[in-house]
Design a protein around this motif. Structure first.
Motif, PDB file in Angstrom:
ATOM      1  N   LEU A  79       0.832  -1.213   0.000  1.00 13.59           N
ATOM      2  CA  LEU A  79       0.000   0.000   0.000  1.00 13.59           C
ATOM      3  C   LEU A  79       0.863   1.258   0.000  1.00 13.59           C
ATOM      4  CD1 LEU A  79      -2.883  -0.790   2.551  1.00 13.59           C
ATOM      5  CD2 LEU A  79      -3.050  -0.641   0.057  1.00 13.59           C
ATOM      6  N   ASN A  80       1.997   1.177   0.701  1.00  6.89           N
ATOM      7  CA  ASN A  80       2.881   2.340   0.830  1.00  6.89           C
ATOM      8  C   ASN A  80       4.119   2.238  -0.065  1.00  6.89           C
ATOM      9  OD1 ASN A  80       1.240   3.406   2.957  1.00  6.89           O
ATOM     10  ND2 ASN A  80       2.221   2.002   4.391  1.00  6.89           N
ATOM     11  N   TYR A  81       4.030   1.406  -1.096  1.00  2.00           N
ATOM     12  CA  TYR A  81       5.212   1.105  -1.903  1.00  2.00           C
ATOM     13  C   TYR A  81       5.758   2.324  -2.640  1.00  2.00           C
ATOM     14  CZ  TYR A  81       8.276  -1.263  -5.201  1.00  2.00           C
ATOM     15  OH  TYR A  81       9.367  -1.657  -5.929  1.00  2.00           O
ATOM     16  N   HIS A  82       4.902   3.302  -2.921  1.00  2.00           N
ATOM     17  CA  HIS A  82       5.342   4.470  -3.674  1.00  2.00           C
ATOM     18  C   HIS A  82       6.230   5.399  -2.843  1.00  2.00           C
ATOM     19  CE1 HIS A  82       1.732   5.602  -1.469  1.00  2.00           C
ATOM     20  NE2 HIS A  82       2.164   6.848  -1.510  1.00  2.00           N
ATOM     21  N   LYS A  84       9.348   6.286   0.162  1.00  2.00           N
ATOM     22  CA  LYS A  84      10.705   5.838   0.466  1.00  2.00           C
ATOM     23  C   LYS A  84      10.645   4.580   1.330  1.00  2.00           C
ATOM     24  CE  LYS A  84      13.526  10.046   0.346  1.00  2.00           C
ATOM     25  NZ  LYS A  84      14.367  10.969   1.172  1.00  2.00           N
ATOM     26  N   ARG A  85      11.739   3.844   1.339  1.00  2.00           N
ATOM     27  CA  ARG A  85      11.754   2.565   2.046  1.00  2.00           C
ATOM     28  C   ARG A  85      11.294   2.679   3.497  1.00  2.00           C
ATOM     29  NH1 ARG A  85      16.687   2.176  -0.976  1.00  2.00           N
ATOM     30  NH2 ARG A  85      16.592   0.533  -2.561  1.00  2.00           N
ATOM     31  N   LEU A  86      11.889   3.624   4.241  1.00  2.00           N
ATOM     32  CA  LEU A  86      11.557   3.734   5.660  1.00  2.00           C
ATOM     33  C   LEU A  86      10.135   4.233   5.896  1.00  2.00           C
ATOM     34  CD1 LEU A  86      14.825   5.125   7.304  1.00  2.00           C
ATOM     35  CD2 LEU A  86      13.879   2.829   7.441  1.00  2.00           C
ATOM     36  N   LEU A  87       9.580   4.915   4.899  1.00  3.87           N
ATOM     37  CA  LEU A  87       8.229   5.445   5.051  1.00  3.87           C
ATOM     38  C   LEU A  87       7.161   4.433   4.668  1.00  3.87           C
ATOM     39  CD1 LEU A  87       8.670   9.080   3.662  1.00  3.87           C
ATOM     40  CD2 LEU A  87       8.775   8.279   6.030  1.00  3.87           C
ATOM     41  N   ARG A  88       7.572   3.297   4.119  1.00  2.00           N
ATOM     42  CA  ARG A  88       6.594   2.282   3.730  1.00  2.00           C
ATOM     43  C   ARG A  88       5.997   1.566   4.937  1.00  2.00           C
ATOM     44  NH1 ARG A  88      10.409  -0.435  -0.945  1.00  2.00           N
ATOM     45  NH2 ARG A  88      10.517   1.411  -2.281  1.00  2.00           N
ATOM     46  N   ILE A  89       6.763   1.562   6.000  1.00  2.00           N
ATOM     47  CA  ILE A  89       6.296   0.851   7.188  1.00  2.00           C
ATOM     48  C   ILE A  89       5.914   1.860   8.266  1.00  2.00           C
ATOM     49  CG2 ILE A  89       8.606   0.615   8.200  1.00  2.00           C
ATOM     50  CD1 ILE A  89       7.750  -2.224   9.002  1.00  2.00           C
ATOM     51  N   PRO A  90       4.713   1.770   8.809  1.00  2.00           N
ATOM     52  CA  PRO A  90       4.289   2.722   9.846  1.00  2.00           C
ATOM     53  C   PRO A  90       5.130   2.561  11.108  1.00  2.00           C
ATOM     54  CG  PRO A  90       2.416   1.510   8.941  1.00  2.00           C
ATOM     55  CD  PRO A  90       3.649   0.817   8.471  1.00  2.00           C
ATOM     56  N   SER A  91       5.342   3.655  11.803  1.00  2.00           N
ATOM     57  CA  SER A  91       6.059   3.575  13.068  1.00  2.00           C
ATOM     58  C   SER A  91       5.118   3.071  14.153  1.00  2.00           C
ATOM     59  CB  SER A  91       6.599   4.955  13.460  1.00  2.00           C
ATOM     60  OG  SER A  91       7.170   4.918  14.752  1.00  2.00           O
ATOM     61  N   LEU A  92       5.649   2.257  15.050  1.00  2.00           N
ATOM     62  CA  LEU A  92       4.849   1.766  16.164  1.00  2.00           C
ATOM     63  C   LEU A  92       4.652   2.833  17.228  1.00  2.00           C
ATOM     64  CD1 LEU A  92       6.449  -1.781  16.632  1.00  2.00           C
ATOM     65  CD2 LEU A  92       4.224  -1.256  15.623  1.00  2.00           C
ATOM     66  N   LEU A 209      10.057  -4.205   1.483  1.00  2.00           N
ATOM     67  CA  LEU A 209      10.602  -3.088   2.254  1.00  2.00           C
ATOM     68  C   LEU A 209      11.910  -2.590   1.654  1.00  2.00           C
ATOM     69  CD1 LEU A 209      10.556  -1.264   4.792  1.00  2.00           C
ATOM     70  CD2 LEU A 209      11.817  -3.081   5.966  1.00  2.00           C
ATOM     71  N   LEU A 210      12.746  -3.504   1.178  1.00  2.00           N
ATOM     72  CA  LEU A 210      14.076  -3.142   0.697  1.00  2.00           C
ATOM     73  C   LEU A 210      14.112  -2.779  -0.790  1.00  2.00           C
ATOM     74  CD1 LEU A 210      16.241  -5.837   2.520  1.00  2.00           C
ATOM     75  CD2 LEU A 210      15.773  -3.490   3.227  1.00  2.00           C
ATOM     76  N   LYS A 211      13.074  -3.171  -1.520  1.00  2.00           N
ATOM     77  CA  LYS A 211      13.083  -2.927  -2.952  1.00  2.00           C
ATOM     78  C   LYS A 211      12.893  -1.454  -3.274  1.00  2.00           C
ATOM     79  CE  LYS A 211      11.047  -4.694  -7.247  1.00  2.00           C
ATOM     80  NZ  LYS A 211      10.030  -5.601  -7.833  1.00  2.00           N
ATOM     81  N   LYS A 212      13.621  -0.997  -4.245  1.00  2.00           N
ATOM     82  CA  LYS A 212      13.546   0.401  -4.648  1.00  2.00           C
ATOM     83  C   LYS A 212      12.319   0.635  -5.505  1.00  2.00           C
ATOM     84  CE  LYS A 212      16.230   4.079  -6.894  1.00  2.00           C
ATOM     85  NZ  LYS A 212      17.506   4.406  -7.589  1.00  2.00           N
ATOM     86  N   ALA A 213      11.538   1.675  -5.158  1.00  2.00           N
ATOM     87  CA  ALA A 213      10.343   2.011  -5.928  1.00  2.00           C
ATOM     88  C   ALA A 213      10.730   2.736  -7.205  1.00  2.00           C
ATOM     89  CB  ALA A 213       9.404   2.873  -5.107  1.00  2.00           C
ATOM     90  N   ASN A 214       9.912   2.581  -8.242  1.00  2.00           N
ATOM     91  CA  ASN A 214      10.178   3.277  -9.512  1.00  2.00           C
ATOM     92  C   ASN A 214       9.979   4.775  -9.378  1.00  2.00           C
ATOM     93  OD1 ASN A 214      10.721   0.880 -10.861  1.00  2.00           O
ATOM     94  ND2 ASN A 214       8.545   0.503 -11.242  1.00  2.00           N
ATOM     95  N   LYS A 215       8.944   5.138  -8.631  1.00  2.00           N
ATOM     96  CA  LYS A 215       8.652   6.542  -8.398  1.00  2.00           C
ATOM     97  C   LYS A 215       8.581   6.784  -6.898  1.00  2.00           C
ATOM     98  CE  LYS A 215       6.045   7.267 -12.667  1.00  2.00           C
ATOM     99  NZ  LYS A 215       4.751   7.699 -13.231  1.00  2.00           N
TER     100      LYS A 215
END
Length: 218
Positions: A79-82, A84-92, A209-215
């Motif tokens: 859902l958050n793939y677009h 940056k990597r660290l922003l794809r995962i919500p903070s606890l 999480l580690l894969k680079k997004a195209n955009k």
């Protein structure tokens, strides 16, 4: 304009936080109990439950919980793939800071480390501990006196199989650590298969999480 509370992605992220905190709490609780500590979160387990028996309970709880958690993490990361990597995962942690704040970045790194290490480590620890438990077999009983023989260790746990028919009836005579019903051979190998399935879900989530997004959007 849509309220952020009605945004399905925001709702999904909040649900993930609840599931993540629950999973981490249970994983840490089982790890501590299996290590011999009766303090912590596992109030439903009796203090008379041995660490070895707790390791079996830990597998029964953590395998489905971790499978669901990592599958849902995979969904959230997509859902958050677009982003940056660290922003794809919500903070606890609810820090309410800008996404580029250094403290927020550290919180997200800590979140990633916690969710990708703690549950799987605890599950693996439970499995490893269970292989060292003692398996008792009630051989015969006369006048309320029973003779038993036992086997212990990794080799016996993985190679000493109970009769397959005993899985489907009440005739199973094996007891793990003298406390719970157990199916030597079948149970540890079945658990290992399910753990490998959990590892696969874990790997899929980590890859996203580690894969680079195209955009990349900020």
């Amino acid at each position: 304009m849509m309220d952020t509370n009605d945004d399905p992605i925001v709702k999904a992220n909040k649900a993930w936080k609840i599931i993540g905190i629950t999973t981490l709490t249970i994983a840490v609780g089982f790890y501590l109990y299996v290590q011999g500590s009766h303090y912590g979160t596992l109030t439903s387990l009796s203090k008379k439950t041995s660490p070895y028996a707790a390791s079996v309970y830990g597998q029964l709880v953590l395998i489905p919980l971790c499978a669901f958690f990592y599958a849902y993490t995979f969904h959230i990361l997509n859902l958050n793939y677009h982003k940056k990597r660290l922003l794809r995962i919500p903070s606890l942690y609810e820090l309410h800071l800008p996404s580029d704040n250094s403290l927020m970045k550290k919180a997200r790194i800590m979140t990633a480390l916690l969710i990708f290490i703690v549950p799987l480590f605890s599950l693996g620890h439970c499995y490893q501990k269970s292989l060292k438990g003692t398996i008792y077999l009630k051989e015969s009983c006369t006048d309320n006196k029973c003779t038993t023989r036992w086997s212990a260790g990794t080799t016996e746990s993985l190679t000493k199989f109970s009769k397959f028919s005993e899985i489907f009836n009440d005739g199973n005579k094996y007891r793990f650590d003298g406390q719970i019903t157990y199916f030597p051979g079948w149970q540890p190998w079945t658990a290992l298969i399910f753990i490998m399935a959990v590892v696969r879900l874990w790997y899929r989530a980590l890859s996203v999480l580690l894969k680079k997004a195209n955009k990349i959007q900020y």
